[in-house]
Design a protein around this motif. Sequence first.
Motif, PDB file in Angstrom:
ATOM      1  N   TYR A 115       0.884  -1.036  -0.118  1.00  0.00           N
ATOM      2  CA  TYR A 115       0.030  -0.001  -0.029  1.00  0.00           C
ATOM      3  C   TYR A 115       0.737   1.390   0.005  1.00  0.00           C
ATOM      4  O   TYR A 115       1.897   1.294   0.064  1.00  0.00           O
ATOM      5  N   ALA A 116       0.231   2.374  -0.348  1.00  0.00           N
ATOM      6  CA  ALA A 116       0.955   3.639  -0.199  1.00  0.00           C
ATOM      7  C   ALA A 116       1.158   4.054   1.229  1.00  0.00           C
ATOM      8  O   ALA A 116       0.372   3.988   1.957  1.00  0.00           O
ATOM      9  N   ARG A 117       2.053   4.981   1.574  1.00  0.00           N
ATOM     10  CA  ARG A 117       1.980   5.722   2.631  1.00  0.00           C
ATOM     11  C   ARG A 117       2.005   7.319   2.593  1.00  0.00           C
ATOM     12  O   ARG A 117       2.118   7.709   1.328  1.00  0.00           O
ATOM     13  N   GLU A 118       1.874   8.007   3.382  1.00  0.00           N
ATOM     14  CA  GLU A 118       1.731   9.388   3.335  1.00  0.00           C
ATOM     15  C   GLU A 118       3.020   9.835   2.973  1.00  0.00           C
ATOM     16  O   GLU A 118       4.301   9.643   3.514  1.00  0.00           O
ATOM     17  N   GLN A 119       3.119  10.964   1.967  1.00  0.00           N
ATOM     18  CA  GLN A 119       4.453  11.603   1.589  1.00  0.00           C
ATOM     19  C   GLN A 119       4.864  12.603   2.712  1.00  0.00           C
ATOM     20  O   GLN A 119       3.862  12.946   3.428  1.00  0.00           O
ATOM     21  N   SER A 120       6.075  12.652   2.727  1.00  0.00           N
ATOM     22  CA  SER A 120       6.625  14.013   3.673  1.00  0.00           C
ATOM     23  C   SER A 120       5.720  15.268   3.210  1.00  0.00           C
ATOM     24  O   SER A 120       5.281  15.540   2.154  1.00  0.00           O
ATOM     25  N   ALA A 121       5.727  16.176   4.136  1.00  0.00           N
ATOM     26  CA  ALA A 121       4.728  17.383   3.733  1.00  0.00           C
ATOM     27  C   ALA A 121       5.681  18.142   2.665  1.00  0.00           C
ATOM     28  O   ALA A 121       4.962  18.541   1.768  1.00  0.00           O
ATOM     29  N   GLU A 122       6.822  18.321   2.563  1.00  0.00           N
ATOM     30  CA  GLU A 122       7.791  18.819   1.568  1.00  0.00           C
ATOM     31  C   GLU A 122       7.375  18.076   0.154  1.00  0.00           C
ATOM     32  O   GLU A 122       7.450  18.883  -0.897  1.00  0.00           O
ATOM     33  N   GLN A 123       7.434  16.852   0.491  1.00  0.00           N
ATOM     34  CA  GLN A 123       7.256  16.148  -0.907  1.00  0.00           C
ATOM     35  C   GLN A 123       5.888  16.097  -1.467  1.00  0.00           C
ATOM     36  O   GLN A 123       5.689  16.162  -2.409  1.00  0.00           O
ATOM     37  N   ALA A 124       5.000  16.152  -0.465  1.00  0.00           N
ATOM     38  CA  ALA A 124       3.603  16.549  -1.029  1.00  0.00           C
ATOM     39  C   ALA A 124       3.178  17.648  -1.617  1.00  0.00           C
ATOM     40  O   ALA A 124       2.497  17.644  -2.819  1.00  0.00           O
ATOM     41  N   GLN A 125       4.019  18.593  -1.162  1.00  0.00           N
ATOM     42  CA  GLN A 125       3.829  19.957  -1.945  1.00  0.00           C
ATOM     43  C   GLN A 125       4.496  19.783  -3.353  1.00  0.00           C
ATOM     44  O   GLN A 125       3.831  20.576  -4.291  1.00  0.00           O
ATOM     45  N   LYS A 126       5.512  19.276  -3.451  1.00  0.00           N
ATOM     46  CA  LYS A 126       6.304  18.981  -4.734  1.00  0.00           C
ATOM     47  C   LYS A 126       5.242  18.244  -5.638  1.00  0.00           C
ATOM     48  O   LYS A 126       5.064  18.620  -6.940  1.00  0.00           O
ATOM     49  N   THR A 127       4.670  17.438  -5.153  1.00  0.00           N
ATOM     50  CA  THR A 127       3.684  16.440  -6.041  1.00  0.00           C
ATOM     51  C   THR A 127       2.609  17.326  -6.214  1.00  0.00           C
ATOM     52  O   THR A 127       2.266  17.135  -7.364  1.00  0.00           O
ATOM     53  N   GLN A 128       2.081  18.104  -5.349  1.00  0.00           N
ATOM     54  CA  GLN A 128       0.793  18.867  -5.739  1.00  0.00           C
ATOM     55  C   GLN A 128       0.976  19.692  -6.683  1.00  0.00           C
ATOM     56  O   GLN A 128       0.242  19.802  -7.626  1.00  0.00           O
ATOM     57  N   ASP A 129       2.379  20.454  -6.712  1.00  0.00           N
ATOM     58  CA  ASP A 129       2.923  21.502  -7.684  1.00  0.00           C
ATOM     59  C   ASP A 129       2.797  20.802  -9.166  1.00  0.00           C
ATOM     60  O   ASP A 129       2.402  21.228 -10.018  1.00  0.00           O
ATOM     61  N   ALA A 130       3.507  19.614  -9.144  1.00  0.00           N
ATOM     62  CA  ALA A 130       3.867  18.795 -10.706  1.00  0.00           C
ATOM     63  C   ALA A 130       2.201  18.478 -11.137  1.00  0.00           C
ATOM     64  O   ALA A 130       2.123  18.552 -12.369  1.00  0.00           O
ATOM     65  N   ILE A 131       1.438  17.920 -10.121  1.00  0.00           N
ATOM     66  CA  ILE A 131       0.209  17.675 -10.756  1.00  0.00           C
ATOM     67  C   ILE A 131      -0.709  18.891 -11.063  1.00  0.00           C
ATOM     68  O   ILE A 131      -1.474  18.829 -12.359  1.00  0.00           O
ATOM     69  N   ALA A 132      -0.440  19.938 -10.428  1.00  0.00           N
ATOM     70  CA  ALA A 132      -1.213  21.089 -11.024  1.00  0.00           C
ATOM     71  C   ALA A 132      -0.769  21.604 -12.344  1.00  0.00           C
ATOM     72  O   ALA A 132      -1.607  21.964 -12.968  1.00  0.00           O
ATOM     73  N   ALA A 133       0.670  21.515 -12.597  1.00  0.00           N
ATOM     74  CA  ALA A 133       0.811  22.035 -13.867  1.00  0.00           C
ATOM     75  C   ALA A 133       0.456  20.842 -14.913  1.00  0.00           C
ATOM     76  O   ALA A 133      -0.020  21.411 -16.121  1.00  0.00           O
ATOM     77  N   HIS A 134       0.234  19.638 -14.712  1.00  0.00           N
ATOM     78  CA  HIS A 134      -0.323  18.692 -15.428  1.00  0.00           C
ATOM     79  C   HIS A 134      -1.663  18.860 -15.827  1.00  0.00           C
ATOM     80  O   HIS A 134      -2.175  18.848 -16.885  1.00  0.00           O
ATOM     81  N   VAL A 135      -2.492  18.898 -14.854  1.00  0.00           N
ATOM     82  CA  VAL A 135      -3.836  19.092 -14.827  1.00  0.00           C
ATOM     83  C   VAL A 135      -4.359  20.268 -15.675  1.00  0.00           C
ATOM     84  O   VAL A 135      -5.625  20.438 -16.210  1.00  0.00           O
ATOM     85  N   ALA A 136      -3.653  21.197 -15.896  1.00  0.00           N
ATOM     86  CA  ALA A 136      -3.977  22.577 -16.542  1.00  0.00           C
ATOM     87  C   ALA A 136      -4.190  22.337 -17.824  1.00  0.00           C
ATOM     88  O   ALA A 136      -4.829  22.787 -18.767  1.00  0.00           O
ATOM     89  N   GLN A 137      -3.498  20.976 -18.687  1.00  0.00           N
ATOM     90  CA  GLN A 137      -3.818  20.869 -19.809  1.00  0.00           C
ATOM     91  C   GLN A 137      -4.860  19.760 -20.036  1.00  0.00           C
ATOM     92  O   GLN A 137      -5.091  19.246 -21.049  1.00  0.00           O
ATOM     93  N   MET A 138      -5.657  19.237 -18.950  1.00  0.00           N
ATOM     94  CA  MET A 138      -6.461  18.037 -18.896  1.00  0.00           C
ATOM     95  C   MET A 138      -7.826  18.295 -19.227  1.00  0.00           C
ATOM     96  O   MET A 138      -8.451  19.219 -18.794  1.00  0.00           O
ATOM     97  N   ASP A 139      -8.654  17.526 -19.779  1.00  0.00           N
ATOM     98  CA  ASP A 139      -9.945  17.492 -20.017  1.00  0.00           C
ATOM     99  C   ASP A 139     -10.637  16.826 -18.808  1.00  0.00           C
ATOM    100  O   ASP A 139     -11.778  17.127 -18.531  1.00  0.00           O
ATOM    101  N   LEU A 140     -10.180  15.660 -18.771  1.00  0.00           N
ATOM    102  CA  LEU A 140     -10.945  14.675 -17.626  1.00  0.00           C
ATOM    103  C   LEU A 140      -9.926  14.436 -16.863  1.00  0.00           C
ATOM    104  O   LEU A 140      -8.716  13.601 -16.905  1.00  0.00           O
ATOM    105  N   VAL A 141     -10.088  14.261 -15.342  1.00  0.00           N
ATOM    106  CA  VAL A 141      -9.409  14.021 -14.402  1.00  0.00           C
ATOM    107  C   VAL A 141      -9.970  13.005 -13.471  1.00  0.00           C
ATOM    108  O   VAL A 141     -11.143  13.220 -12.916  1.00  0.00           O
ATOM    109  N   ILE A 142      -9.326  11.798 -13.241  1.00  0.00           N
ATOM    110  CA  ILE A 142     -10.159  10.800 -12.280  1.00  0.00           C
ATOM    111  C   ILE A 142      -9.336  10.718 -11.204  1.00  0.00           C
ATOM    112  O   ILE A 142      -8.039  10.343 -11.281  1.00  0.00           O
ATOM    113  N   THR A 143      -9.703  10.999  -9.939  1.00  0.00           N
ATOM    114  CA  THR A 143      -8.917  10.915  -8.720  1.00  0.00           C
ATOM    115  C   THR A 143      -9.362   9.452  -8.004  1.00  0.00           C
ATOM    116  O   THR A 143     -10.500   9.449  -7.592  1.00  0.00           O
ATOM    117  N   THR A 144      -8.359   8.611  -7.786  1.00  0.00           N
ATOM    118  CA  THR A 144      -8.688   7.629  -6.703  1.00  0.00           C
ATOM    119  C   THR A 144      -7.781   7.384  -5.724  1.00  0.00           C
ATOM    120  O   THR A 144      -7.751   6.254  -5.030  1.00  0.00           O
TER     121      THR A 144
END
Length: 367
Positions: free
Chosen positions: A227-256
């Motif tokens: 299973y997954a574990r929680e990311q550190s706060a710093e890494q979670a921020q980096k992941t969120q930033d990368a996701i934010a840049a990617h979803v700007a191009q998306m039409d449909l996002v499914i989160t699970t």
Amino acid sequence: MRIAVPRERTALEARVALVPESVSKLVKAGAEVVVEHHAGTSASFSDEQYTTAGATIAPDYASCMTGAHLICKVQPPTADETAAIPEGAAVICYLQPAVYPDAVQRLNGRKASALALELVPRITRAQSMDVLSSQATISGYRSVLLGASALGRLMPMLSTAAGTLAPAKCFVLGAGVAGLQAIATARRLGAIVSGFDVRPAAREQILSLGAQVLKVEGADAEGSGGYAREQSAEQAQKTQDAIAAHVAQMDLVITTAAIPGRRAPLLLNEAAIAGMKAGAVIVDLAAESGGNCAGTKAGETVHVNGVTILGPINVPSQASFHASQMLSRNILTLLQHLMTTEGTLNLDATDEITGAMLVCQNGTVRS
Ligand code: NAD
């Protein structure tokens, strides 16, 4: 052993715990099965099919419960339903003891032995009893259909006399059982699909389905048991930033994305949503466990700056026929594990599977 299958009375629940095919196998194994009138109707199984399978039809809930040794249900019994359960009977259903401790206490008050379907251990031996996987498969598939229906655009590329339509871009966050099924379904519909997960094995699986993987440096967060574990706060921020840049191009996002026993991780914050295209759609399959997306409302559809956010609940119930068929096979395999050659139930708390699922027994709530 007399097995009772009542009709589900909870709102939005269209599944039934045992379908006629499983009933037939249980009857052949020597069990007596009593099905409440119309228990299978919302999942397209008629009383006649149950009768042909060897069950007896009870006209109402109370008579379905009379003399039952085992009750197979989908949702936890309500207070009224529990009151009619014979003292000392066994109950198999979803229980979520951490979310609904009252339901467990009520069953314990009836000295019931209750097994929670969702507590099935994720071990190879229990794979065919695993309702988390079977129902997540349905959720993943349905999430794409829900999203595609809410989009103002088509999923595939089309070259027509009226011009060429660009394919939709779909991103799936969390590539467990539901996410991988969503990726496969979106690919079948012709979208350009990408995915992301914090588990390296899941990223391999995204690639094997022909989708692209969003690369985020240092994102690995694999915990115990695969299973997954929680990311550190710093890494979670980096992941969120990368996701934010990617979803700007998306039409449909499914989160699970989910972490067992925790609130679902927040992966799409307000800024990420504000950066998305008008007309984009998010389907948040984690809505029931807090949501992966800021603004998700469980059971509702909300609109934020032209972005539609769906927070569907009990998605498997929307495909009640196949969801019931898979759930029923899971329960049947569990029963085959629990039944003795004499046709009685052996609820051995020291058994790895039974012990993990048994939440109360003989008037004691197990921790
Ligand atoms: P889940 O519903 O708990 O989580 C869904 C996905 O979200 C997981 O892939 C997880 O890695 C991902 N996730 C968590 N935090 C994230 C984040 N911050 N960003 C992106 N993704 C994130 O998972 P599941 O679908 O129930 O399955 C999880 C694991 O269990 C898998 O390894 C699967 O192979 C395994 N499994 C084993 C069995 C078995 O052996 N019987 C059965 C089913 C699943």
